[in-house]
Design a protein around this motif. Structure first.
Motif, PDB file in Angstrom:
ATOM      1  N   GLU A 143      46.159  32.367  12.735  1.00  0.00           N
ATOM      2  CA  GLU A 143      44.951  32.063  11.971  1.00  0.00           C
ATOM      3  C   GLU A 143      43.677  32.468  12.646  1.00  0.00           C
ATOM      4  OE1 GLU A 143      44.724  31.003   8.834  1.00  0.00           O
ATOM      5  OE2 GLU A 143      46.619  29.893   8.372  1.00  0.00           O
ATOM      6  N   ALA A 144      43.596  32.209  13.916  1.00  0.00           N
ATOM      7  CA  ALA A 144      42.330  32.561  14.804  1.00  0.00           C
ATOM      8  C   ALA A 144      42.396  34.068  14.958  1.00  0.00           C
ATOM      9  CB  ALA A 144      42.637  32.006  16.308  1.00  0.00           C
ATOM     10  N   LYS A 145      43.279  34.665  15.018  1.00  0.00           N
ATOM     11  CA  LYS A 145      43.252  36.280  15.059  1.00  0.00           C
ATOM     12  C   LYS A 145      42.815  36.841  13.675  1.00  0.00           C
ATOM     13  CE  LYS A 145      46.451  37.782  18.389  1.00  0.00           C
ATOM     14  NZ  LYS A 145      45.471  38.802  18.940  1.00  0.00           N
ATOM     15  N   LEU A 146      43.222  36.082  12.476  1.00  0.00           N
ATOM     16  CA  LEU A 146      42.918  36.719  11.173  1.00  0.00           C
ATOM     17  C   LEU A 146      41.579  36.184  10.979  1.00  0.00           C
ATOM     18  CD1 LEU A 146      46.228  36.128   9.516  1.00  0.00           C
ATOM     19  CD2 LEU A 146      45.282  38.324  10.303  1.00  0.00           C
ATOM     20  N   ALA A 147      40.914  35.173  11.500  1.00  0.00           N
ATOM     21  CA  ALA A 147      39.652  34.866  11.144  1.00  0.00           C
ATOM     22  C   ALA A 147      38.488  35.335  12.159  1.00  0.00           C
ATOM     23  CB  ALA A 147      39.503  33.112  11.359  1.00  0.00           C
ATOM     24  N   ALA A 148      38.964  35.988  13.143  1.00  0.00           N
ATOM     25  CA  ALA A 148      38.256  36.501  14.123  1.00  0.00           C
ATOM     26  C   ALA A 148      37.169  37.366  13.383  1.00  0.00           C
ATOM     27  CB  ALA A 148      38.858  37.230  15.275  1.00  0.00           C
ATOM     28  N   PRO A 149      35.777  37.500  13.743  1.00  0.00           N
ATOM     29  CA  PRO A 149      34.866  38.507  13.121  1.00  0.00           C
ATOM     30  C   PRO A 149      35.082  39.799  13.541  1.00  0.00           C
ATOM     31  CG  PRO A 149      33.819  37.128  14.596  1.00  0.00           C
ATOM     32  CD  PRO A 149      35.367  36.546  14.798  1.00  0.00           C
ATOM     33  N   SER A 150      35.767  40.080  14.717  1.00  0.00           N
ATOM     34  CA  SER A 150      36.087  41.666  14.857  1.00  0.00           C
ATOM     35  C   SER A 150      37.119  41.849  15.616  1.00  0.00           C
ATOM     36  CB  SER A 150      34.852  41.909  15.941  1.00  0.00           C
ATOM     37  OG  SER A 150      34.934  41.406  17.115  1.00  0.00           O
ATOM     38  N   GLU A 151      37.692  43.036  15.731  1.00  0.00           N
ATOM     39  CA  GLU A 151      38.947  43.264  16.240  1.00  0.00           C
ATOM     40  C   GLU A 151      38.954  43.330  17.662  1.00  0.00           C
ATOM     41  OE1 GLU A 151      40.904  47.260  15.482  1.00  0.00           O
ATOM     42  OE2 GLU A 151      40.090  47.254  13.407  1.00  0.00           O
TER      43      GLU A 151
END
Length: 185
Positions: A143-151
Motif C-alpha cells: 500500500e505504501a509503494k502504491l501510494a508513493a507520490p513518485s517512483e
C-alpha cells in the motif's frame, strides 16, 4: 502444509496486478526476502532469512513465476536450502487477484514443504499465524509503494526485517487463543 490467506488492497485490480508483475518490488515487500539475480530462463535467485524463536534459517534458492493475465492468477514454484542449518524448503504458490468493491482481493494458496531442523516449526497452526502477521507487513509495504507520490519514493520503500522472537511469541499467543476460543463454542 497448506497455507491459505487473503487480503484486501485499496487499489483497482489492474494496478495490483501490475505491481505483482514487478517481482523485485514484490520481493522488497516480503519481510526477510532478498533477490540476488535473475537467470537466463526467467527464474529468480535470492534468499529468505527467518528467525523463529531459537531457530534461525537463511534459505538460498530460486523460484519461477508463471503469470496468466487473462485470469489474473500466477503460480510460483520455489525451493531453497539453509546451508548452515541443514534445512530445505519447497513452496508452490498460486495467487489470484479479483475485484472487491473499489479495491482488490488477493487470495494466496501455498503448499509449503520443510525438512531438517526448520520442519519442527512446521506445525500448521503456528505457521498460519506467522504467515498472517507477515502478510499484514507485506500489505502495508505494498500500500505504501502504491501510494508513493513518485517512483523514486516507491523504490525506497521496503519491508522491515523479520523480528523473529516477537513474531514467534505473538503468533504462538494468537494460536493458543484460537485453540481456546474453538473449545468455548
Amino acid at each position: 502444509m497448506n497455507i491459505r490467506q487473503d487480503f484486501l488492497v485499496a487499489r483497482p485490480t489492474n494496478v495490483v496486478w501490475d505491481f505483482f508483475q514487478n517481482v523485485p518490488d514484490v520481493a522488497r515487500c516480503l519481510p526477510g526476502a532478498n533477490l540476488t539475480g535473475q537467470g537466463e530462463d526467467g527464474s529468480y535467485e535470492g534468499n529468505l532469512s527467518v528467525k523463529l524463536g531459537p531457530m534461525a534459517a537463511a534459505f538460498e534458492g530460486n523460484c519461477v513465476v508463471i503469470p496468466d493475465q487473462t485470469s489474473m492468477t500466477a503460480s510460483i514454484e520455489g525451493k531453497g536450502v539453509d546451508k548452515k542449518g541443514g534445512s530445505r524448503g519447497q513452496v508452490k504458490v498460486v495467487y489470484t487477484i479479483t475485484p472487491e468493491g473499489t479495491g482488490s482481493k488477493v487470495l494466496v494458496d501455498a503448499d509449503v514443504t520443510l525438512s531438517g531442523p526448520a520442519a519442527q516449526f512446521g506445525r500448521t497452526g503456528l505457521i498460519n499465524e506467522m504467515s498472517k502477521r507477515l502478510i499484514n507487513e507485506f500489505v502495508a509495504c505494498l500500500e505504501a509503494k502504491l501510494a508513493a507520490p513518485s517512483e523514486a519514493e516507491a523504490g525506497s520503500i521496503q519491508a522491515g526485517e523479520v523480528r523473529g522472537v516477537s513474531l514467534f511469541f505473538a503468533s504462538l499467543w494468537s494460536w493458543f487463543k484460537g485453540l481456546f476460543s474453538k473449545g468455548e463454542k
